[in-house]
Scaffold this motif. Structure first.
Motif, mmCIF file in Angstrom:
data_model
loop_
_atom_site.group_PDB
_atom_site.id
_atom_site.type_symbol
_atom_site.label_atom_id
_atom_site.label_comp_id
_atom_site.label_asym_id
_atom_site.label_seq_id
_atom_site.Cartn_x
_atom_site.Cartn_y
_atom_site.Cartn_z
ATOM 1 N N UNK A 1 0.837 -1.205 0.000
ATOM 2 C CA UNK A 1 0.000 0.000 0.000
ATOM 3 C C UNK A 1 0.871 1.254 0.000
ATOM 4 N N UNK A 2 1.926 1.229 0.796
ATOM 5 C CA UNK A 2 2.845 2.364 0.837
ATOM 6 C C UNK A 2 3.624 2.488 -0.465
ATOM 7 N N UNK A 3 3.987 1.342 -1.018
ATOM 8 C CA UNK A 3 4.753 1.355 -2.270
ATOM 9 C C UNK A 3 3.911 1.949 -3.400
ATOM 10 N N UNK A 4 2.628 1.609 -3.394
ATOM 11 C CA UNK A 4 1.743 2.176 -4.433
ATOM 12 C C UNK A 4 1.656 3.686 -4.292
ATOM 13 N N UNK A 5 1.690 4.159 -3.081
ATOM 14 C CA UNK A 5 1.642 5.613 -2.908
ATOM 15 C C UNK A 5 2.909 6.256 -3.487
ATOM 16 N N UNK A 6 4.058 5.632 -3.201
ATOM 17 C CA UNK A 6 5.318 6.150 -3.755
ATOM 18 C C UNK A 6 5.238 6.170 -5.275
ATOM 19 N N UNK A 7 4.646 5.120 -5.840
ATOM 20 C CA UNK A 7 4.510 5.032 -7.294
ATOM 21 C C UNK A 7 3.544 6.076 -7.816
ATOM 22 N N UNK A 8 2.497 6.346 -7.048
ATOM 23 C CA UNK A 8 1.537 7.358 -7.471
ATOM 24 C C UNK A 8 2.192 8.742 -7.481
ATOM 25 N N UNK A 9 3.182 8.929 -6.615
ATOM 26 C CA UNK A 9 3.916 10.202 -6.635
ATOM 27 C C UNK A 9 4.812 10.292 -7.870
ATOM 28 N N UNK A 10 5.212 9.124 -8.398
ATOM 29 C CA UNK A 10 6.029 9.164 -9.621
ATOM 30 C C UNK A 10 7.149 8.140 -9.692
ATOM 31 N N UNK A 11 7.349 7.353 -8.634
ATOM 32 C CA UNK A 11 8.381 6.306 -8.669
ATOM 33 C C UNK A 11 8.037 5.311 -9.782
ATOM 34 N N UNK A 12 9.046 4.955 -10.610
ATOM 35 C CA UNK A 12 8.792 4.106 -11.786
ATOM 36 C C UNK A 12 8.549 2.639 -11.438
ATOM 37 N N UNK A 13 9.451 2.099 -10.620
ATOM 38 C CA UNK A 13 9.298 0.695 -10.233
ATOM 39 C C UNK A 13 9.839 0.520 -8.826
ATOM 40 N N UNK A 14 9.481 -0.611 -8.210
ATOM 41 C CA UNK A 14 9.834 -0.792 -6.807
ATOM 42 C C UNK A 14 10.330 -2.198 -6.537
ATOM 43 N N UNK A 15 11.172 -2.262 -5.523
ATOM 44 C CA UNK A 15 11.642 -3.557 -5.054
ATOM 45 C C UNK A 15 11.135 -3.709 -3.633
ATOM 46 N N UNK A 16 10.496 -4.826 -3.382
ATOM 47 C CA UNK A 16 9.892 -5.045 -2.070
ATOM 48 C C UNK A 16 10.483 -6.316 -1.470
ATOM 49 N N UNK A 17 11.281 -6.153 -0.437
ATOM 50 C CA UNK A 17 11.848 -7.315 0.236
ATOM 51 C C UNK A 17 10.893 -7.703 1.358
ATOM 52 N N UNK A 18 10.316 -8.850 1.250
ATOM 53 C CA UNK A 18 9.337 -9.258 2.257
ATOM 54 C C UNK A 18 9.474 -10.749 2.545
ATOM 55 N N UNK A 19 9.509 -11.062 3.813
ATOM 56 C CA UNK A 19 9.679 -12.452 4.231
ATOM 57 C C UNK A 19 9.315 -12.519 5.708
ATOM 58 N N UNK A 20 8.513 -13.502 6.098
ATOM 59 C CA UNK A 20 8.168 -13.594 7.524
ATOM 60 C C UNK A 20 9.427 -13.658 8.402
ATOM 61 N N UNK A 21 10.499 -14.226 7.841
ATOM 62 C CA UNK A 21 11.736 -14.382 8.622
ATOM 63 C C UNK A 21 12.392 -13.042 8.940
#
Ligand code: FAD
Ligand code: AMP
Lengths: 261, 320
Positions: A69-89
């Motif tokens: 959700x936060x990444x989409x906001x950054x993209x809506x501001x104009x960020x082209x693409x995103x890397x999301x590191x996510x892992x329960x660990x």
């Protein structure tokens, strides 16, 4: 020019913090979490650089699945693409682990400029950016309030205790920005629509070559053993001043009581 | 348990050690043997002052490279010093340069860190710290790692104490980072602040956007002058250019802990409170009864700051 901007997803700082008594952690309710307002300044600074010099703004976030959700906001501001590191660990990671994870992405992306906020609005440690710069052996320009890139050098103004300093460094650099860098733009409707289609590259710890025992709580040197709410014993005495300014007597009495007069 | 070697990172403020580092020498003495690292280009009599505050050794690096603050040579020199003979713990004050050095050192040495500590102790070899989160939460945090452990301590968590004594001096050479000194300082501008230093003041009067226009900030300054107080501001009016950044209190400004904090026309946003929430007594003047600043005020006045401030200034003057 390629600018990598770090964007953290945090519990809304305007809502009261709650502590989970079981885990002794801050309750992180995704529905009440937002893109760190401090990072919006970093995103704005990154977008401005690319508007001036051409290139691409990529964001990186380490955080739970819901951080999208936060990444989409950054993209809506104009960020082209995103890397999301996510892992329960990764849950319970300390500043050093976070810095190692983000540094890993920097190595792969090879940006010219990395932008972070001076400190996050949930942890207030300000340790992650400097640690990344140390890991990557990259110059760090911190507390920056203006950035001027000219060819392969950057000139920045940075806040110091009683004034400011102008510094130069060769790219690539890591920059932390303060809230005086530029007012973050508000995402436009068009921006929000476009954001939905922009690519988010989601990676787990295996994808970045981190083992489970080096990640999260297991790999952390710093561990929270207890978290508590400190009762603020403030009994606010609220007085209405009707315009006559009579409250002045009360203030003077109070100032005397606390020996300020 | 006086068997730990605790190194305090020190910067020079004017011609004396930074007062926050002197506070940390108190913590260091409580935990064991206190030492100080002083890297600067003109130590004047800082070594004596550090000795008087309990440093048994001052690791002194006197070199022109430290003239304008750049983190890299600091970290290279400190990394060499602590790799050769690691202290158990390095304490850093809550200053901007200290944060830069500590964070980079953590990455360089792959050391765990604790920031925002308000108390530090050891349980055997395990370090335990109390850490503040926001205005009203605190945590107990442990740090387990190879020495040196790195901890940044908040201001006024400890009180500076002159205990007498003198420090031995260990002179060390500056270390140039492997990749050279890549950051150059072009210019350093000290902004003149009128009156007293915010961080040392026992009374602070701060103003915010509720004052309406820049000229009205004088009402805050006038009251401050009568109360012998320092003057602070919210970010809203710093950004608007009413006052210099050095006045800013809050998350991205100064952290203050005065005996009395007067907030006039300040809403009390979380980022402002982050810098003043530990003030002992808070007086808030705001015309909106719902303003969050009232939640942390001892005395809240719901009213117009523009009429109250001048009357208050006059009354304080006549009380003297
Ligand atoms: C990453 C980040 C970092 C930040 N860092 C800081 C920081 O370090 N410090 C900081 O202060 N802010 C910081 N902020 C900004 C913060 O969120 C607020 O925007 C700011 O503190 C608001 O300033 P203010 O209270 O002066 O203005 P406002 O929020 O506009 O409040 C003005 C107040 O004045 C009152 N008022 C209006 N007229 C009168 C009158 N005549 N008499 C009395 N009261 C009146 C209003 O009711 C209102 O409550 C930061 C924000 C972000 C996103
Ligand atoms: N998990 C994270 N994901 C992305 N960026 C982060 C993360 N943690 C810290 N950062 C960046 O580092 C800044 C300072 O964070 P901190 O050191 O936690 O106060 C943040 O404002 C971000 O720009």
């Amino acid at each position: 020019m390629k600018v990598l901007v770090c964007a953290k997803f945090i519990p809304d700082p305007n809502l009261p913090m709650t502590v989970d008594q079981g885990s002794k952690r801050l309750v992180r309710d995704p529905a009440q979490s937002i893109l760190d307002p401090g990072d919006e300044f970093g995103i704005e600074a990154a977008l401005k650089l690319v508007e001036t010099h051409g290139g691409e703004v990529v964001s990186v976030t380490m955080g739970p699945d819901s951080a999208d959700a936060g990444i989409r906001r950054a993209m809506a501001m104009g960020v082209e693409r995103s890397i999301h590191i996510t892992d329960p660990a990764l849950e319970g990671s300390d500043a050093l682990t976070t810095a190692n994870v983000l540094a890993n992405v920097v190595r792969e992306e090879q940006p010219d400029v990395i932008i972070c906020a001076t400190e996050s609005t949930d942890a207030y440690t300000g340790m992650v950016p400097g640690a990344m710069a140390g890991i990557l052996d990259m110059p760090q320009l911190t507390f920056v309030r203006s950035i001027d890139v000219n060819g392969s050098t950057v000139k920045a103004q940075r806040d110091i205790e009683n004034g400011y300093q102008t510094v130069t460094a060769a790219l690539p650099v890591l920059i932390t920005v303060t809230a005086s860098i530029a007012e973050p733009r508000y995402p436009s409707f068009k921006g929000m629509m476009q954001a939905k289609k922009k690519p988010i590259d989601t990676r787990d710890i295996a994808a970045i070559g981190l083992s489970a025992d080096a990640a999260g709580e297991a790999g952390a040197r710093e561990r929270v053993t207890d978290m508590r709410t400190v009762e603020i014993q403030k009994q606010t005495r609220l007085i209405e001043d009707d315009g006559s300014g009579d409250s002045v007597d009360e203030i003077v009495a109070y100032l005397k009581q606390v020996q300020a007069i | 348990m006086a068997d730990k070697r605790v190194l305090v990172w020190t910067e020079v403020a004017g011609d004396a050690p930074h007062p926050l580092s002197l506070e940390l020498l108190t913590a260091a003495r409580e935990l064991g043997t206190a030492e100080a690292a002083l890297f600067c280009d003109s130590p004047s009599n800082c070594v004596d002052t550090l000795g008087q505050h309990g440093a048994s050794t001052v690791h002194l690096c006197n070199d022109g490279v430290f003239a304008g603050f750049v983190a890299e040579p600091h970290v290279a020199t400190l990394a060499k010093l602590v790799s050769e003979n690691p202290p158990d713990l390095i304490l850093f004050p809550s200053t901007f340069p200290a944060r830069d050095v500590m964070a980079r050192l953590a990455g360089t040495l792959q050391s765990g860190v604790i920031a925002n500590a308000t108390a530090v102790s050891f349980d055997g070899d395990s370090l335990i710290a109390t850490v503040g989160y926001g205005a009203d939460n605190e945590a107990s945090v442990t740090l387990d790692d190879q020495p040196p452990l790195l901890v940044q301590v908040r201001r006024k968590a400890y009180a500076a104490e002159e205990v007498g004594g003198s420090a031995e001096v260990n002179e060390i050479p500056a270390v140039t980072p492997d990749s050279g000194n890549r950051v150059q300082v072009v210019e350093t501008v000290q902004e003149e602040t009128e009156g007293m230093n915010l961080e040392d003041a026992s009374v602070i009067v701060s103003g915010g956007r509720g004052l309406g226009k820049p000229e009205n900030f004088k009402l805050v300054e006038d009251l401050a002058a009568q109360l012998n107080a320092a003057v602070g501001a919210s970010r809203a009016i710093v950004d608007a250019g009413w006052v210099p950044y050095s006045y800013q209190v809050g998350q991205t400004g100064k952290t203050v802990k005065p005996s009395v904090y007067v907030a006039a026309g300040i809403s009390g946003a979380i980022q402002h409170v982050a810098g003043m929430g530990n003030s002992q007594h808070v007086i808030a003047i705001n015309n909106d009864p719902e303003a969050p600043i009232f939640e942390m005020a001892d005395l809240g006045i719901v009213g117009d700051a523009l009429t109250i401030l001048p009357k208050l200034t006059e009354r304080v003057q006549s009380e003297k």
